[in-house]
Design a protein around this motif. Sequence first.
Motif, short mmCIF file in Angstrom:
data_model
loop_
_atom_site.label_atom_id
_atom_site.label_comp_id
_atom_site.label_asym_id
_atom_site.label_seq_id
_atom_site.Cartn_x
_atom_site.Cartn_y
_atom_site.Cartn_z
N GLY A 64 33.66 36.13 36.11
CA GLY A 64 34.66 35.43 36.63
C GLY A 64 35.89 36.12 36.69
O GLY A 64 36.41 35.73 37.97
N LEU A 65 36.25 37.13 36.03
CA LEU A 65 37.21 37.94 36.16
C LEU A 65 37.45 38.56 37.42
O LEU A 65 38.08 38.95 38.35
CB LEU A 65 37.55 38.88 35.14
N TYR A 66 36.15 39.08 37.88
CA TYR A 66 35.82 39.99 39.28
C TYR A 66 35.99 38.91 40.42
O TYR A 66 36.36 39.47 41.51
CB TYR A 66 34.36 40.57 39.26
N GLU A 67 35.58 37.60 40.29
CA GLU A 67 35.54 36.74 41.48
C GLU A 67 36.98 36.44 41.72
O GLU A 67 37.35 36.43 42.73
CB GLU A 67 34.56 35.53 40.84
N ILE A 68 37.85 36.14 40.53
CA ILE A 68 39.26 35.85 40.87
C ILE A 68 39.99 37.16 41.50
O ILE A 68 40.99 37.07 42.11
CB ILE A 68 39.79 35.04 39.77
N ARG A 69 39.60 38.16 40.87
CA ARG A 69 40.25 39.30 41.39
C ARG A 69 40.06 39.65 42.89
O ARG A 69 41.05 39.92 43.65
CB ARG A 69 39.47 40.61 40.81
N LYS A 70 38.75 39.41 43.21
CA LYS A 70 38.33 39.26 44.62
C LYS A 70 39.31 38.49 45.50
O LYS A 70 39.80 38.81 46.62
CB LYS A 70 36.87 39.20 45.07
N ALA A 71 39.05 37.21 45.06
CA ALA A 71 39.83 36.23 45.90
C ALA A 71 41.27 36.48 46.10
O ALA A 71 41.76 36.06 46.93
CB ALA A 71 39.63 34.71 45.25
N LEU A 72 42.36 36.57 44.82
CA LEU A 72 43.42 37.22 44.90
C LEU A 72 43.82 38.26 46.05
O LEU A 72 44.69 38.54 46.55
CB LEU A 72 43.99 37.42 43.72
N CYS A 73 43.13 39.40 45.73
CA CYS A 73 43.09 40.64 46.68
C CYS A 73 42.85 40.27 48.28
O CYS A 73 43.66 40.66 49.01
CB CYS A 73 42.00 41.83 46.12
N ASP A 74 41.83 39.46 48.36
CA ASP A 74 41.46 38.81 49.78
C ASP A 74 42.68 38.00 50.28
O ASP A 74 43.09 38.09 51.54
CB ASP A 74 40.34 38.25 49.83
N GLY A 76 45.73 38.74 49.76
CA GLY A 76 47.15 39.65 49.86
C GLY A 76 47.73 40.31 48.69
O GLY A 76 48.51 40.83 48.73
N ALA A 77 47.21 39.65 47.38
CA ALA A 77 48.05 40.04 46.50
C ALA A 77 47.45 41.42 45.79
O ALA A 77 46.39 41.84 46.10
CB ALA A 77 47.57 39.11 45.05
N ASP A 78 48.47 42.02 45.08
CA ASP A 78 48.03 43.32 44.28
C ASP A 78 47.63 43.07 42.95
O ASP A 78 48.67 42.60 42.34
CB ASP A 78 49.16 44.26 44.48
N VAL A 79 46.53 43.26 42.54
CA VAL A 79 46.09 42.88 41.10
C VAL A 79 45.71 43.95 40.37
O VAL A 79 44.84 44.85 40.75
CB VAL A 79 44.80 42.10 41.21
N VAL A 80 46.46 44.08 38.95
CA VAL A 80 45.80 44.83 38.15
C VAL A 80 45.33 44.41 36.93
O VAL A 80 45.82 43.25 36.42
CB VAL A 80 47.22 45.68 37.60
N VAL A 81 44.21 44.90 36.51
CA VAL A 81 43.45 44.15 35.29
C VAL A 81 43.68 45.00 34.17
O VAL A 81 43.53 46.11 34.08
CB VAL A 81 41.93 44.16 35.45
N MET A 82 44.30 44.12 33.08
CA MET A 82 44.18 44.93 31.60
C MET A 82 43.77 43.82 30.88
O MET A 82 44.30 42.66 30.49
CB MET A 82 45.48 45.14 31.27
N ALA A 83 42.29 43.80 30.31
CA ALA A 83 41.41 42.69 29.69
C ALA A 83 41.00 43.41 28.59
O ALA A 83 41.04 44.57 28.32
CB ALA A 83 40.41 42.22 30.44
N PRO A 84 40.50 42.41 27.58
CA PRO A 84 40.06 42.82 26.25
C PRO A 84 38.84 43.64 26.70
O PRO A 84 37.81 43.33 27.35
CB PRO A 84 39.49 41.58 25.52
N TRP A 85 38.67 44.70 25.73
CA TRP A 85 37.41 45.54 25.87
C TRP A 85 35.89 44.74 25.56
O TRP A 85 34.86 44.99 26.05
CB TRP A 85 37.54 46.70 24.74
N GLN A 86 35.93 43.96 24.42
CA GLN A 86 34.93 43.09 24.00
C GLN A 86 35.34 41.66 24.18
O GLN A 86 36.39 41.14 24.47
CB GLN A 86 34.43 43.24 22.53
N VAL A 87 34.20 40.69 24.26
CA VAL A 87 34.34 39.25 24.38
C VAL A 87 35.35 38.95 23.14
O VAL A 87 34.83 39.20 22.05
CB VAL A 87 33.09 38.73 24.08
N GLN A 88 36.36 38.12 23.47
CA GLN A 88 37.32 37.67 22.51
C GLN A 88 37.47 36.13 22.53
O GLN A 88 38.52 35.58 22.50
CB GLN A 88 38.55 38.39 22.81
#
Length: 358
Positions: A64-74, A76-88
Amino acid sequence: MQRTLRTLLVVACTTGAAFSSLAVAAEQHSPSPQSTKPLTGLRVLLSNDDSMQAAKASHADGLGLYEIRKALCDAGADVVVMAPWQVQSGKGTAVTNGGTLTLARRTQLPAGYENDCAGTRSGSPVYGICLSSGPCAPDSPSATPSDTVKFALRTGLAAKAGWKNGPDLVVTGINSGPNVSAQVNDSGTVGAAIAAIDQGVPAIALSSSGDASQTRFPVANYRAHARFAAAFVSGLRERNLFTDRFALKVDYPDVSAGQRAKAPAWTSVGHGQVVWHAYEAKSPAGSDSYDITLGMCPGRPGDPCTETVRDADSTTLLDRGHITVAPITADRTYGVRADGGRELSRIEQYVTRQAPRS
């Protein structure tokens, strides 16, 4: 109580000096006035509690993170991801009080998402954050969702994206499964959004329903939610409705069988339970070990599963099929009115009358 996240060492898996210089220069470049994309110039920090791995067939670990990243960039937003390494999942607002955080930049994105966010000013890197004094390994323990947001806002975005005074918005999710009623207190997705408003940054927490079994999380649900969320954020921005006085929790119904999501509804966080935690003794009898099991709440009348709030997020989402929006505050103090009543009223009006319908 806010705590200072003590970071003894941050190790990047790739050399970032040249990248940071490029990002600083890019940030100073004004946006083109010809751009018609509604989120042009908006800087978004994206995190979640499902990790950035996106490797499971169930789609429960960050797709889901990659789907919202795509939609926000599409948009016009500039998106930076900093997320947990493992499921939390289930970490709530937990933070880590000592040790070392390490960033691992993901250079090979999941199939189908490789070219998303191409050409953004920051380069839209995707980082996973682990607890390690060296490079993140497959079995490295993970930073919590709140860790990732606090680190990003206080240190990480300036160091790795050149954002000295950003972001403009924190988005968390899209979570695998709804975060409604009593489960809101457990949610790392919501906890990360609370961490953002604690630091004075507007935040939106996104969660999508699974399929009928609630054990698999179809791409169709993530994609529909991402499209809605990008348009929803655009409407908030257009109306100058970003606020750090409360976070917005947006849950999306299951549409994987072809049904349409019903219009957004302004809701309250319910008091009942949806997911039931059980603890089953292991064999042999008398063992001091217990298995943690999860399941959908049985819902017997009068038990803790019964929802008593009239406009609860859970019943509006799961029983009636609406997109639900609820304001979430950091203090969760019973009976105390939050400030920002005028903003609350304006956002409620936007949700119920003007927000996108699906």
